[in-house]
Design a protein around this motif. Structure first.
Motif, PDB file in Angstrom:
ATOM      1  N   PRO A  86     -21.843  -1.694  25.918  1.00  0.00           N
ATOM      2  CA  PRO A  86     -22.288  -0.298  25.796  1.00  0.00           C
ATOM      3  C   PRO A  86     -21.069   0.561  26.434  1.00  0.00           C
ATOM      4  N   ALA A  87     -21.068   1.734  25.643  1.00  0.00           N
ATOM      5  CA  ALA A  87     -19.918   2.813  25.992  1.00  0.00           C
ATOM      6  C   ALA A  87     -19.979   3.033  27.167  1.00  0.00           C
ATOM      7  N   ALA A  88     -21.277   3.341  27.995  1.00  0.00           N
ATOM      8  CA  ALA A  88     -21.406   3.695  29.389  1.00  0.00           C
ATOM      9  C   ALA A  88     -20.911   2.756  30.236  1.00  0.00           C
ATOM     10  N   ALA A  89     -20.724   1.543  29.900  1.00  0.00           N
ATOM     11  CA  ALA A  89     -20.196   0.327  30.955  1.00  0.00           C
ATOM     12  C   ALA A  89     -18.457   0.505  31.260  1.00  0.00           C
ATOM     13  N   ASP A  90     -18.152   1.186  29.938  1.00  0.00           N
ATOM     14  CA  ASP A  90     -16.656   1.577  30.143  1.00  0.00           C
ATOM     15  C   ASP A  90     -15.819   0.169  30.530  1.00  0.00           C
ATOM     16  N   CYS A  91     -16.211  -0.784  29.495  1.00  0.00           N
ATOM     17  CA  CYS A  91     -15.397  -2.125  29.742  1.00  0.00           C
ATOM     18  C   CYS A  91     -13.939  -2.050  28.779  1.00  0.00           C
TER      19      CYS A  91
END
Length: 183
Positions: A86-91
């Motif tokens: 997920p983009a929000a996880a910023d992996c």
């Protein structure tokens, strides 16, 4: 001391999983992925017959096969395109390692000549073992992983997944129609 203990538990689980992989049948069209989530670190281990990735399980014999190998290896090195968080996880992909076993040294040899060990095993089944490590800036938003392996390698029709995350262990079988694991 809680954090190092959890890391050792995750490492042990992945080691046991790797031992189980060694006994897993070599089946074309199928792959195996082990996922471990530990704080900001997401680890993904992929095991697949080379037939799924190259269309053959030996050293390339001509220019077209060499090109197929180079393209597949290029896709395999881009783990962030194969396993989408997920983009929000910023992996962010921190490392990717590919192990082609005995064929490895000869697959992308500049002069195209395979090493002696690879030549002697050219008719054997061959597999890929890949390891990807991601660092996630917001691990609390990491709750799923989308598999784009099916798009990158259409010969893969089924992926068996084992997951070890803070919420516990889980397993799943993914297909092109169901290409996401959630935890």
């Amino acid at each position: 001391m809680k954090r190092p203990t959890r890391c050792f538990v995750l490492a042990g689980a992945l080691l046991l999983s790797s031992a189980a992989k060694a006994h897993q049948a070599h089946t074309h069209g199928q792959a195996r992925v082990d996922i471990a989530v530990d704080g900001e670190v997401l680890s993904v281990q992929l095991a697949s017959p080379l037939m799924n990735l190259f269309g053959f399980e030996r050293l390339p014999r001509n220019a077209a096969e060499t090109m197929a190998v180079r393209q597949a290896v290029g896709r395999l090195r881009r783990g962030e395109a194969l396993f989408v968080t997920p983009a929000a996880a910023d992996c962010r992909l921190a490392s990717a390692s590919l192990d082609f076993g005995a064929l490895g040294d000869g697959l992308l040899a500049a002069d195209g000549s395979p090493p002696e060990a690879a030549r002697s095993r050219s008719d054997a089944h061959a597999d890929l073992d890949a390891a990807y490590t991601f660092h996630c800036g917001n691990p609390s938003a990491l709750h799923e992983l989308e598999f784009r392996l099916f798009e990158a390698f259409p010969a893969i029709r089924r992926v068996t997944v084992q997951l070890l995350a803070p919420a516990g262990q889980a397993g799943a079988t993914l297909t092109p129609a169901n290409a996401r694991v959630k935890w």
